[in-house]
Design an enzyme around this catalytic site. Structure first.
Site, PDB file in Angstrom:
ATOM      1  N   ASP A 261       5.830  -2.498  -5.352  1.00 47.96           N
ATOM      2  CA  ASP A 261       6.653  -2.100  -4.227  1.00 47.96           C
ATOM      3  C   ASP A 261       6.978  -0.630  -4.470  1.00 47.96           C
ATOM      4  O   ASP A 261       6.805  -0.101  -5.568  1.00 47.96           O
ATOM      5  CB  ASP A 261       7.918  -2.974  -4.137  1.00 47.96           C
ATOM      6  CG  ASP A 261       8.503  -2.947  -2.741  1.00 47.96           C
ATOM      7  OD1 ASP A 261       9.206  -3.896  -2.376  1.00 47.96           O
ATOM      8  OD2 ASP A 261       8.251  -1.966  -2.002  1.00 47.96           O
TER       9      ASP A 261
HETATM   10  C1  GLC Z   1       9.881  -1.236   0.909  1.00 51.95           C
HETATM   11  C2  GLC Z   1       9.681  -2.718   1.033  1.00 51.95           C
HETATM   12  C3  GLC Z   1       8.239  -3.137   1.134  1.00 51.95           C
HETATM   13  C4  GLC Z   1       7.496  -2.095   1.957  1.00 51.95           C
HETATM   14  C5  GLC Z   1       7.465  -0.813   1.131  1.00 51.95           C
HETATM   15  C6  GLC Z   1       6.790   0.326   1.900  1.00 51.95           C
HETATM   16  O1  GLC Z   1      10.811  -0.943  -0.095  1.00 51.95           O
HETATM   17  O2  GLC Z   1      10.306  -3.531   0.037  1.00 51.95           O
HETATM   18  O3  GLC Z   1       8.187  -4.426   1.778  1.00 51.95           O
HETATM   19  O4  GLC Z   1       6.167  -2.536   2.242  1.00 51.95           O
HETATM   20  O5  GLC Z   1       8.743  -0.409   0.717  1.00 51.95           O
HETATM   21  O6  GLC Z   1       7.547   0.672   3.001  1.00 51.95           O
END
Ligand code: GLC
Length: 728
Positions: A261
């Site tokens: 993430d």
């Molecule tokens: C965020 C979310 C994830 C998302 C990523 C990119 O923190 O937790 O689900 O795809 O960052 O935006």
């Protein structure tokens, strides 16, 4: 030059040429392409493809013509383009898309054909926007109705979530778009999401939280998975050796790439050895602030290369990571079968609307006030629509899953379009705009004025349609924060009750990704819950309310009468949201209906519940064992006056033993076609015998006790229409 020397040179050149073709040869076997590409890359090039080069891309190898990976959010549609290095919108004018319904809405259809249609359509939009990896779907488990991101997930039951996510992934990946299943694992709350350590029994981990991910790996062959921010056993899931190398890659034999993430990698050695393959980030200097082109600072950038140079991590680890990334590249951006796709086609809007229509759940319909048949509409002379969600676009907000749509039809617009006769409108309440951690301060005087206006307008109405619920504002179904109450916000409960006192012909329509309390339930005539319906929200809703479409959706979560009835609440804050960033899933496997049914706690509306405009009779179920499968058959007959679809569910009750089991567990379901009045369909529901297994913590493996098992066939977990026994 001697003949054989010339021959040798020619052969070498041919070999080189032939070799030059392998990784670029779209017809060459995938693993040969991977191996050949790897053999041509330098150590630095192999490291470069393991981390972000911008907000939403990871590098390829330009020198070799190996393309980068373009990623984007999210599960319900393609996010608007952001600037290369920041979270700011790039303000493109060609990135408007279709917002599809929330995944909880998809789960509510209980229709795997809808999952296939969804995965195909949404991935066509990702392809057309030049993306290779879509950051979704999500299958975290709705153990608490306060989870800020529940709307992005597929309910409280691992079987339903697993069965519904597999067709979505298969269809998307057939288009050459990698799904990135998230958030692996135990990201079941937003409170303290970046660092909360989840303490959960091995049995609950296996039977509840890992199960949908395991199905996606074993049945859909998901190409990438996103590690979650939180910890398990004290280690961040984005580089948790036991979780990623032990369970995911070794035990499940997964050959994909594990993506962090954004900002989820926190330690270089763990990132190097804990199973992380692509480190994505929140900022350019690794994680804490914007700086020009700091991506090589990422844990899997220069720091990792330094560990390799010092021999602290073997080159084999680098090659294994780089192979997984190359495999993803050849499955997507360099996959000759990757589709061109399309954006905002009528076909996509049709899929969006159909999923919405099939996901809407009718919870109450007293005296058949619904459907609001336009031909009988004239009996109402003054229809009043009340509520901010009648006009608010619910495709924005919510965090990373928010979308920039080309077309958004609101419920009010759809009402006015469907029912020529004017419908009056009163906003009734307002919520302001809010995202992540800022919230507009509510002006109480303004709120009171809106309420007074609505109540005044209600006096002249002979039908009220209230349209409210949650709205993806901060703490109202939004990433990075959980709800702070089980109640509807912005004074809606009081408003609904006061409206109902004025006019008992009141239909309550709610949007939202989570269950909520309904203190006014006895005071209103009908309740319809819509989750989030995307770009065709108004049309889907009005088609169901008008009777053009017969509601067939059923709940993928339990609506408790009161918050305290949820299983974890009895254990206090340690069980949610945790104390000192330690949360303990003390309810174990008894999540959702597993708790309510096993402890005789009566829910407001049970898991699997949903009303129709017609009625269905269930024939006596029969069962046979066919190889490794139990097959249950039941004949569903439409005994009502209008055409409709029915979802039959099969809950398994294990024989009494010294193993504690929920009294019922969903292990099969089927949805009929549209049955005309009097028409029947025999549903054939196949249950793999392995679905009877439980996780034996003493053996650290799956086990099964001998039958007989009872198969409960019903219209919901509480509405069992027939039983049959089977010996396994
Ligand atoms: C965020 C979310 C994830 C998302 C990523 C990119 O923190 O937790 O689900 O795809 O960052 O935006």
């Amino acid at each position: 030059m001697k003949k054989n020397t010339i021959l040798a040179v020619l052969m070498a050149m041919t070999a080189m040429t032939a070799q030059a073709q392998t990784y670029l040869d779209p017809n060459a076997p995938l693993e040969e392409r991977v191996k050949d590409a790897l053999s041509r890359m330098t150590t630095h090039e192999k490291v470069q493809i393991l981390h972000a080069q911008s907000k939403f891309t990871s590098a390829g190898v330009p020198r070799l013509g190996i393309r980068q990976l373009n990623m984007d959010d999210g599960p319900h549609g393609v996010r608007e383009e952001l600037e290369w290095n920041t979270w700011n919108p790039a303000k493109w004018t060609n990135d408007y898309i279709v917002a599809f319904p929330s995944l909880t809405c998809l789960a509510s259809t209980w229709n795997t054909e809808m999952s296939t249609a969804y995965g195909n359509a949404v991935s066509e939009e990702f392809a057309f926007r030049g993306k290779d990896i879509m950051l979704g779907p999500g299958v975290n488990i709705q153990r608490t109705p306060l989870n800020g991101r529940a709307f992005e997930y597929m309910g409280e039951d691992p079987f339903l979530a697993g069965e519904m996510v597999v067709p979505y992934i298969k269809a998307a990946q057939a288009n050459g778009i990698a799904c990135c299943l998230k958030h692996f694992v135990l990201n079941d709350q937003e409170t303290d999401r970046f660092g909360v350590n989840v303490n959960v029994s091995d049995r609950a981990m296996r039977e509840i939280y890992l199960r949908p991910f395991q199905k996606a790996v074993e049945k859909a062959h998901v190409y990438t998975i996103m590690g979650s921010y939180n910890k398990w056993k004290g280690v961040h899931c984005c580089h948790n050796d036991e979780l990623l190398n032990g369970i995911l890659k070794k035990e499940w034999n997964w050959d994909g790439a594990l993506v962090s993430d954004w900002g989820g990698a926190t330690n270089t050695l763990e990132a190097a050895t804990g199973g992380l393959d692509i480190e994505m980030g929140t900022y350019t200097d690794g994680k804490t602030k914007e700086s020009e082109f700091g991506y090589e600072m990422y844990h899997l950038g220069n720091p990792f290369e330094q560990l390799l140079k010092e021999g602290k991590v073997p080159m084999s680890v680098l090659d294994e990571k780089a192979s997984r990334v190359l495999r993803t590249i050849f499955r997507t951006s360099m996959n000759p079968k990757k589709v061109i796709g399309n954006q905002c086609s009528e076909a996509h809007y049709d899929v969006c609307r159909q999923i919405g229509e099939e996901g809407i759940v009718m919870l109450k319909n007293e005296k058949n006030i619904l459907p609001l048949d336009p031909s009988k509409w004239t009996k109402y002379h003054n229809v009043l629509v009340v509520g901010e969600n009648a006009t608010r676009s619910l495709t924005q907000g919510g965090g990373s899953s928010e979308l920039k749509t080309l077309r958004d039809i609101s419920p009010l617009d759809a009402f006015k379009k469907k029912y020529e006769q004017m419908v009056d409108y009163a906003q009734g309440y307002y919520s302001g705009r809010a995202m992540y951690d800022f919230v507009d301060k509510i002006d109480e005087a303004k709120q009171a004025e809106l309420k007074a206006q609505a109540l005044e307008a209600a006096k002249g109405a002979d039908l009220i349609i209230f349209i409210g619920g949650l709205n993806k504002n901060t703490r109202q179904d939004c990433e990075n924060g959980d709800r702070e109450s089980y109640d509807l916000p912005y004074g809606q409960n009081e408003l609904i009750s006061e409206l109902a006192k004025i006019q008992k012909n009141i239909v309550v329509v709610t949007f939202g990704g989570n269950p909520y309390s309904m203190p006014w339930l006895k005071e209103v005539a009908a309740v319809v819950h819509c989750w989030y319906l995307g770009s065709e929200a108004g049309t889907a809703l009005v088609n169901v309310l008008s009777g053009e479409v017969c509601p067939s959706g059923k709940l993928p979560v339990t609506f408790a009468e009161k918050y305290e009835d949820y299983p974890y609440v009895q254990y206090g804050k340690e069980a949610y949201p945790g104390v000192n960033k330690e949360v303990y899933y003390k309810e174990g496997i008894f999540v959702g209906y597993r708790h309510f049914s096993s402890n005789n706690v009566k829910p407001l509306f049970p898991f699997g519940f949903g009303l129709s405009y017609t009625k269905f009779a269930y024939g006596k179920p029969t069962t046979t064992v066919e190889g490794d499968n139990i097959v249950v058959q039941t004949t569903i007959t439409n005994t009502g006056k209008v055409a409709g679809k029915e979802i039959a569910q099969v809950y398994v009750s294990a024989p009494k033993s010294n193993v504690e089991r929920p009294v019922k567990e969903l292990k099969g379901f089927g949805k009929t076609k549209l049955l005309q009045p009097g028409e029947s369909e025999t549903l054939r529901i196949t249950i793999p015998v392995d679905e009877l297994n439980y996780w034996d913590e003493t053996k650290n493996g799956w086990a099964r006790i001998m039958g007989p098992y009872t198969l409960n066939v019903g219209a919901s977990v509480e509405d069992i229409r027939g039983k049959v026994e089977v010996d396994n």
